[in-house]
Enzyme design. Structure first.
Site, PDB file in Angstrom:
ATOM      1  CD  GLU A  79      -2.781   1.342   2.398  1.00 43.53           C
ATOM      2  OE1 GLU A  79      -3.203   0.257   2.847  1.00 43.53           O
ATOM      3  OE2 GLU A  79      -3.119   2.462   2.846  1.00 43.53           O
ATOM      4  CD  GLU A 130      -4.369   8.103   4.575  1.00 47.04           C
ATOM      5  OE1 GLU A 130      -5.209   7.192   4.561  1.00 47.04           O
ATOM      6  OE2 GLU A 130      -3.235   7.983   5.080  1.00 47.04           O
TER       7      GLU A 130
END
Length: 227
Positions: A150, A155
């Site tokens: 990942e 974010e």
């Protein structure tokens, strides 16, 4: 709201008419555009490259359920919105029930991204992302089979900051949070991912064309990822 382009890079040991990047005097990078900047110009362009919701469905690990009504193309940009809801069936993650409090929007690329030996990708997007408390916009890559890899290329977790993260395992995480300037403006995010040594990936994170951090995806080479 988002604008996006994805390029792949393959290292060539040759003299040829090839594109702009050079990693050494005799090693040049040939590029191929996989998702063009025109991908949000029309519904037909969008549908060619993207699907709505997550690749696996409508739910993940938060209190928002994805719904196509929360995804829209507006004047060449992709807009994701959220709204408060009641009466939704619980989601489930890791064997635990999660109360659904919002309907939201997300988009995935139909293409899977696998870095092969000597290769890599550039992921480039322009984002206007809220940092309001309780929100969680993200621009990320995650494993097609199993987990990890990942890579959170950007974010925003409602703290006023932007995060750049690489998950090698659930406990081995490279993470950096920095202040996010002017959330009401568009900011350019670029993530350059390259084969580092035939096993690991070097991952460079840029914001507004400035390098923020470099991380390593251990054993990520050859593993397919969703965008």
């Amino acid at each position: 709201m988002h604008r996006l382009c994805v390029r792949s890079w393959a290292l060539l040991f040759a003299i040829a008419a090839i594109a702009s990047l050079c990693s050494a005097a005799v090693v040049k990078a040939a590029s191929k555009v996989i998702i063009p900047e025109t991908c949000f110009d029309s519904q037909a362009d969008f549908d060619k490259y993207f699907g709505v919701n997550y690749p696996w469905g409508t739910d993940h690990n938060g209190a928002a359920r994805m719904d196509k009504s929360q995804v829209a193309l507006v004047d060449g940009t992709l807009r994701h919105t959220a709204k408060r809801v009641n009466g939704q069936k619980d989601a489930s993650h890791g064997g635990k029930a999660i109360k659904i409090k919002y309907l939201s929007g997300t988009t995935y690329a139909k293409e899977h991204f696998t870095v092969t030996k000597g290769g890599g990708f550039d992921f480039i997007g322009e984002f206007r992302a809220t940092t309001a408390r309780g929100t969680w916009p993200a621009f990320w890559l995650t494993a097609v089979d199993g987990w990890p890899p990942e890579v959170d290329m950007a974010e925003w977790k409602g703290s006023g900051k932007i995060s750049f993260n690489t998950f090698n395992t659930s406990s081995q995480v490279a993470a950096l949070d920095v202040q996010y300037p002017k959330p009401d403006d568009f900011h350019k995010i670029r993530c350059e991912i390259r084969d580092e040594n035939g096993r690991d990936l070097a991952i460079k994170f840029f914001m507004d064309d400035k390098l923020v951090t470099t991380q390593v995806g251990k054993g990520f080479l050859g593993k397919a990822m969703y965008l």
